[in-house]
Design a protein around this motif. Structure first.
Motif, PDB file in Angstrom:
ATOM      1  N   GLU A 110       0.818  -1.216   0.000  1.00 52.51           N
ATOM      2  CA  GLU A 110       0.000   0.000   0.000  1.00 52.51           C
ATOM      3  C   GLU A 110       0.851   1.266   0.000  1.00 52.51           C
ATOM      4  O   GLU A 110       0.363   2.339  -0.367  1.00 52.51           O
ATOM      5  CB  GLU A 110      -0.932   0.006   1.210  1.00 52.51           C
ATOM      6  N   GLU A 133      -7.715  -4.293  -0.728  1.00 52.74           N
ATOM      7  CA  GLU A 133      -8.082  -3.760  -2.042  1.00 52.74           C
ATOM      8  C   GLU A 133      -7.152  -4.335  -3.111  1.00 52.74           C
ATOM      9  O   GLU A 133      -6.312  -3.623  -3.664  1.00 52.74           O
ATOM     10  CB  GLU A 133      -8.012  -2.236  -2.049  1.00 52.74           C
ATOM     11  N   ARG A 136      -6.907  -2.528  -6.595  1.00 52.12           N
ATOM     12  CA  ARG A 136      -6.194  -1.242  -6.484  1.00 52.12           C
ATOM     13  C   ARG A 136      -4.686  -1.465  -6.386  1.00 52.12           C
ATOM     14  O   ARG A 136      -3.898  -0.735  -7.007  1.00 52.12           O
ATOM     15  CB  ARG A 136      -6.694  -0.474  -5.266  1.00 52.12           C
ATOM     16  N   GLN A 137      -4.269  -2.452  -5.623  1.00 51.33           N
ATOM     17  CA  GLN A 137      -2.835  -2.701  -5.479  1.00 51.33           C
ATOM     18  C   GLN A 137      -2.240  -3.301  -6.749  1.00 51.33           C
ATOM     19  O   GLN A 137      -1.061  -3.060  -7.048  1.00 51.33           O
ATOM     20  CB  GLN A 137      -2.577  -3.587  -4.264  1.00 51.33           C
ATOM     21  N   ARG A 139      -3.191  -2.327  -9.690  1.00 52.53           N
ATOM     22  CA  ARG A 139      -2.954  -1.123 -10.500  1.00 52.53           C
ATOM     23  C   ARG A 139      -1.666  -0.431 -10.067  1.00 52.53           C
ATOM     24  O   ARG A 139      -0.890   0.070 -10.902  1.00 52.53           O
ATOM     25  CB  ARG A 139      -4.128  -0.148 -10.365  1.00 52.53           C
ATOM     26  N   ARG A 140      -1.434  -0.387  -8.750  1.00 51.77           N
ATOM     27  CA  ARG A 140      -0.205   0.220  -8.236  1.00 51.77           C
ATOM     28  C   ARG A 140       1.022  -0.533  -8.749  1.00 51.77           C
ATOM     29  O   ARG A 140       2.011   0.068  -9.169  1.00 51.77           O
ATOM     30  CB  ARG A 140      -0.247   0.207  -6.703  1.00 51.77           C
ATOM     31  N   ALA A 213      -7.477  -4.171 -13.595  1.00 52.87           N
ATOM     32  CA  ALA A 213      -6.343  -3.343 -13.203  1.00 52.87           C
ATOM     33  C   ALA A 213      -5.561  -2.823 -14.399  1.00 52.87           C
ATOM     34  O   ALA A 213      -4.573  -2.101 -14.229  1.00 52.87           O
ATOM     35  CB  ALA A 213      -5.407  -4.145 -12.290  1.00 52.87           C
TER      36      ALA A 213
END
Length: 243
Positions: A110, A133, A136-137, A139-140, A213
Protein backbone atom coordinates in the motif's frame (compact mmCIF):
# COMPACT_ATOMS: atom_id res chain seq x y z
CA UNK A 1 -20.16 -16.14 13.77
CA UNK A 2 -19.10 -19.39 12.09
CA UNK A 3 -15.80 -21.16 12.62
CA UNK A 4 -14.31 -19.94 9.35
CA UNK A 5 -15.17 -16.31 10.09
CA UNK A 6 -13.55 -16.29 13.52
CA UNK A 7 -10.41 -17.95 12.14
CA UNK A 8 -9.47 -14.98 9.94
CA UNK A 9 -7.13 -12.09 10.60
CA UNK A 10 -7.77 -8.46 9.61
CA UNK A 11 -5.37 -7.06 7.03
CA UNK A 12 -3.59 -4.92 9.62
CA UNK A 13 -2.78 -7.95 11.77
CA UNK A 14 -1.31 -10.10 9.01
CA UNK A 15 2.26 -8.65 8.97
CA UNK A 16 2.59 -9.01 12.76
CA UNK A 17 1.31 -12.58 12.54
CA UNK A 18 4.04 -13.34 10.00
CA UNK A 19 6.56 -11.58 12.27
CA UNK A 20 5.65 -14.04 15.03
CA UNK A 21 5.94 -17.12 12.80
CA UNK A 22 8.94 -16.03 10.69
CA UNK A 23 11.59 -18.21 12.36
CA UNK A 24 9.60 -21.39 11.61
CA UNK A 25 8.25 -20.40 8.21
CA UNK A 26 10.91 -21.99 5.99
CA UNK A 27 10.69 -25.27 7.87
CA UNK A 28 6.92 -25.38 7.44
CA UNK A 29 6.78 -24.51 3.74
CA UNK A 30 9.66 -26.92 3.14
CA UNK A 31 7.32 -29.72 4.22
CA UNK A 32 4.97 -28.85 1.34
CA UNK A 33 5.82 -31.08 -1.66
CA UNK A 34 6.42 -28.89 -4.67
CA UNK A 35 6.31 -25.54 -2.85
CA UNK A 36 9.63 -24.21 -4.14
CA UNK A 37 9.39 -25.87 -7.56
CA UNK A 38 5.96 -24.34 -8.12
CA UNK A 39 7.30 -20.87 -7.35
CA UNK A 40 10.08 -21.49 -9.85
CA UNK A 41 7.48 -22.61 -12.38
CA UNK A 42 5.58 -19.33 -12.01
CA UNK A 43 8.85 -17.41 -12.41
CA UNK A 44 9.67 -19.37 -15.58
CA UNK A 45 6.21 -18.62 -16.94
CA UNK A 46 7.26 -14.95 -17.11
CA UNK A 47 9.41 -16.12 -20.07
CA UNK A 48 12.28 -13.79 -19.20
CA UNK A 49 14.92 -13.49 -21.93
CA UNK A 50 18.28 -15.27 -21.75
CA UNK A 51 19.71 -15.23 -18.21
CA UNK A 52 18.05 -11.93 -17.33
CA UNK A 53 21.16 -9.78 -17.63
CA UNK A 54 20.15 -6.12 -17.69
CA UNK A 55 16.63 -6.76 -16.37
CA UNK A 56 15.07 -5.27 -13.25
CA UNK A 57 12.65 -7.61 -11.49
CA UNK A 58 10.32 -7.01 -8.53
CA UNK A 59 9.31 -9.64 -5.97
CA UNK A 60 6.12 -8.30 -4.39
CA UNK A 61 5.49 -9.81 -0.95
CA UNK A 62 8.73 -11.78 -0.79
CA UNK A 63 8.37 -13.24 2.71
CA UNK A 64 11.48 -15.18 3.67
CA UNK A 65 12.77 -15.10 0.10
CA UNK A 66 11.43 -18.29 -1.51
CA UNK A 67 9.86 -16.31 -4.36
CA UNK A 68 13.03 -14.19 -4.60
CA UNK A 69 15.04 -17.37 -5.07
CA UNK A 70 12.59 -18.44 -7.78
CA UNK A 71 13.24 -15.21 -9.69
CA UNK A 72 17.01 -15.59 -9.27
CA UNK A 73 16.73 -19.15 -10.59
CA UNK A 74 14.78 -17.99 -13.65
CA UNK A 75 16.98 -14.95 -14.34
CA UNK A 76 20.31 -15.22 -12.51
CA UNK A 77 21.76 -12.15 -14.22
CA UNK A 78 18.90 -9.80 -13.30
CA UNK A 79 18.72 -7.23 -10.53
CA UNK A 80 15.93 -8.23 -8.12
CA UNK A 81 14.20 -5.90 -5.67
CA UNK A 82 12.11 -7.76 -3.09
CA UNK A 83 9.76 -6.22 -0.54
CA UNK A 84 7.51 -7.35 2.28
CA UNK A 85 5.42 -5.78 5.05
CA UNK A 86 6.81 -8.15 7.71
CA UNK A 87 10.14 -7.05 9.13
CA UNK A 88 10.85 -10.45 10.68
CA UNK A 89 10.16 -12.32 7.44
CA UNK A 90 12.55 -9.93 5.69
CA UNK A 91 15.18 -10.55 8.37
CA UNK A 92 15.00 -14.27 7.55
CA UNK A 93 15.33 -13.47 3.83
CA UNK A 94 18.28 -11.09 4.29
CA UNK A 95 20.17 -13.67 6.35
CA UNK A 96 20.48 -15.95 3.30
CA UNK A 97 23.19 -15.83 0.63
CA UNK A 98 22.19 -13.77 -2.40
CA UNK A 99 23.84 -12.47 -5.57
CA UNK A 100 24.96 -8.84 -5.45
CA UNK A 101 21.95 -7.68 -7.48
CA UNK A 102 19.34 -8.70 -4.88
CA UNK A 103 17.93 -5.95 -2.61
CA UNK A 104 15.31 -6.21 0.14
CA UNK A 105 12.97 -3.37 1.16
CA UNK A 106 10.63 -3.27 4.18
CA UNK A 107 7.34 -1.78 2.99
CA UNK A 108 3.71 -2.80 2.53
CA UNK A 109 2.36 -2.81 -1.01
CA UNK A 110 0.00 0.00 0.00
CA UNK A 111 2.99 2.35 0.47
CA UNK A 112 5.88 0.97 -1.61
CA UNK A 113 8.35 3.22 0.21
CA UNK A 114 11.78 2.80 -1.33
CA UNK A 115 10.49 1.08 -4.48
CA UNK A 116 10.93 2.81 -7.82
CA UNK A 117 10.33 1.46 -11.31
CA UNK A 118 10.29 0.74 -14.06
CA UNK A 119 10.66 -3.03 -13.70
CA UNK A 120 10.70 -5.54 -16.52
CA UNK A 121 8.64 -8.12 -14.62
CA UNK A 122 6.93 -8.68 -11.27
CA UNK A 123 6.29 -11.88 -9.32
CA UNK A 124 3.58 -11.54 -6.65
CA UNK A 125 3.32 -14.79 -4.68
CA UNK A 126 0.66 -15.39 -2.02
CA UNK A 127 0.08 -11.64 -1.70
CA UNK A 128 -3.26 -10.58 -3.16
CA UNK A 129 -5.63 -12.55 -0.92
CA UNK A 130 -4.17 -10.80 2.14
CA UNK A 131 -4.96 -7.32 0.80
CA UNK A 132 -8.12 -5.33 1.45
CA UNK A 133 -8.08 -3.76 -2.04
CA UNK A 134 -6.32 -6.25 -4.33
CA UNK A 135 -7.41 -4.65 -7.62
CA UNK A 136 -6.19 -1.24 -6.48
CA UNK A 137 -2.84 -2.70 -5.48
CA UNK A 138 -2.56 -4.51 -8.81
CA UNK A 139 -2.95 -1.12 -10.50
CA UNK A 140 -0.21 0.22 -8.24
CA UNK A 141 2.08 -2.65 -9.24
CA UNK A 142 1.25 -2.16 -12.93
CA UNK A 143 2.43 1.43 -12.55
CA UNK A 144 5.88 0.07 -11.69
CA UNK A 145 6.15 -2.01 -14.88
CA UNK A 146 7.70 -0.79 -18.11
CA UNK A 147 5.40 -0.88 -21.14
CA UNK A 148 5.24 -4.50 -22.22
CA UNK A 149 6.43 -5.71 -18.83
CA UNK A 150 4.72 -8.75 -17.32
CA UNK A 151 3.35 -9.83 -13.97
CA UNK A 152 2.96 -13.36 -12.62
CA UNK A 153 0.51 -13.68 -9.74
CA UNK A 154 1.17 -16.96 -7.93
CA UNK A 155 -1.82 -17.63 -5.71
CA UNK A 156 -4.25 -20.08 -4.19
CA UNK A 157 -7.66 -20.14 -5.88
CA UNK A 158 -10.16 -22.90 -5.10
CA UNK A 159 -13.56 -21.21 -5.33
CA UNK A 160 -14.34 -22.43 -8.86
CA UNK A 161 -13.61 -26.10 -8.22
CA UNK A 162 -15.38 -28.41 -5.77
CA UNK A 163 -12.48 -30.85 -5.94
CA UNK A 164 -9.93 -28.12 -5.22
CA UNK A 165 -11.94 -26.92 -2.21
CA UNK A 166 -12.14 -30.46 -0.86
CA UNK A 167 -8.40 -31.02 -1.30
CA UNK A 168 -7.53 -27.69 0.28
CA UNK A 169 -9.74 -28.15 3.33
CA UNK A 170 -8.56 -31.73 3.81
CA UNK A 171 -4.88 -30.74 3.65
CA UNK A 172 -5.46 -27.83 6.04
CA UNK A 173 -7.38 -29.92 8.57
CA UNK A 174 -5.07 -32.93 8.37
CA UNK A 175 -1.65 -31.36 7.83
CA UNK A 176 -1.19 -27.58 7.72
CA UNK A 177 -3.04 -26.52 10.87
CA UNK A 178 -1.86 -29.43 13.08
CA UNK A 179 1.74 -29.07 11.84
CA UNK A 180 1.67 -25.32 12.41
CA UNK A 181 0.36 -25.85 15.94
CA UNK A 182 2.96 -28.49 16.80
CA UNK A 183 5.85 -26.51 15.30
CA UNK A 184 5.04 -23.02 16.58
CA UNK A 185 2.62 -23.57 19.45
CA UNK A 186 -0.03 -21.39 17.79
CA UNK A 187 -2.23 -22.25 14.82
CA UNK A 188 -3.72 -18.74 14.35
CA UNK A 189 -1.83 -17.95 11.13
CA UNK A 190 -2.58 -21.37 9.65
CA UNK A 191 -6.29 -21.13 10.39
CA UNK A 192 -6.17 -17.71 8.73
CA UNK A 193 -4.46 -19.29 5.73
CA UNK A 194 -7.27 -21.81 5.38
CA UNK A 195 -10.00 -19.21 5.61
CA UNK A 196 -8.29 -16.62 3.40
CA UNK A 197 -7.95 -19.17 0.59
CA UNK A 198 -11.53 -20.41 0.92
CA UNK A 199 -12.90 -16.87 0.75
CA UNK A 200 -10.64 -15.61 -2.03
CA UNK A 201 -11.46 -15.24 -5.74
CA UNK A 202 -12.11 -18.13 -8.04
CA UNK A 203 -9.60 -18.29 -10.86
CA UNK A 204 -11.96 -16.56 -13.31
CA UNK A 205 -12.50 -13.67 -10.88
CA UNK A 206 -8.76 -13.43 -10.19
CA UNK A 207 -8.01 -13.20 -13.90
CA UNK A 208 -10.73 -10.57 -14.12
CA UNK A 209 -9.00 -8.53 -11.44
CA UNK A 210 -5.89 -8.29 -13.59
CA UNK A 211 -7.98 -7.16 -16.56
CA UNK A 212 -9.75 -4.59 -14.36
CA UNK A 213 -6.34 -3.34 -13.20
CA UNK A 214 -5.37 -2.64 -16.82
CA UNK A 215 -3.33 -5.73 -17.69
CA UNK A 216 -3.71 -7.30 -21.12
CA UNK A 217 -3.06 -10.79 -22.51
CA UNK A 218 -4.25 -12.26 -19.20
CA UNK A 219 -3.99 -16.03 -18.99
CA UNK A 220 -3.88 -18.68 -16.30
CA UNK A 221 -2.13 -21.97 -15.61
CA UNK A 222 -2.18 -24.28 -12.62
CA UNK A 223 0.41 -26.48 -10.91
CA UNK A 224 1.22 -30.18 -11.10
CA UNK A 225 0.94 -32.50 -8.11
CA UNK A 226 -1.44 -32.10 -5.18
CA UNK A 227 -1.71 -28.36 -5.84
CA UNK A 228 -3.25 -28.94 -9.27
CA UNK A 229 -6.33 -26.72 -9.35
CA UNK A 230 -5.38 -25.26 -5.96
CA UNK A 231 -2.44 -22.97 -6.81
CA UNK A 232 -2.27 -21.04 -10.07
CA UNK A 233 -0.16 -18.63 -12.06
CA UNK A 234 -2.10 -15.69 -13.50
CA UNK A 235 -0.05 -13.81 -16.10
CA UNK A 236 -0.69 -10.35 -17.49
CA UNK A 237 1.11 -7.69 -19.52
CA UNK A 238 1.35 -3.94 -19.08
CA UNK A 239 0.10 -2.46 -22.37
CA UNK A 240 2.70 -1.15 -24.76
CA UNK A 241 2.83 2.61 -25.16
CA UNK A 242 1.10 3.83 -28.30
CA UNK A 243 3.30 5.68 -30.82
Amino acid sequence: MNAMAKDGLPRGAVPSAFDTEARWYDRLVGANPGYHEHLRLSARRLELPADGTGLRLLDAGCGTGASTAALVSAAPGADVTAFDASGEMLAQARAKDWPDGVTFVHTPVEDLDGISGPFDAILAAYLLRNLTEPTRQLRRLRGLLRPGGRIAVHEYSVHDSRRARWVWNAVCAGVIIPLGKVTTGDATLYRHLRRSVCEFDGIAALAGRLTDAGFTDVRTATMPGWQNGVVHTVLGSNPQEHP
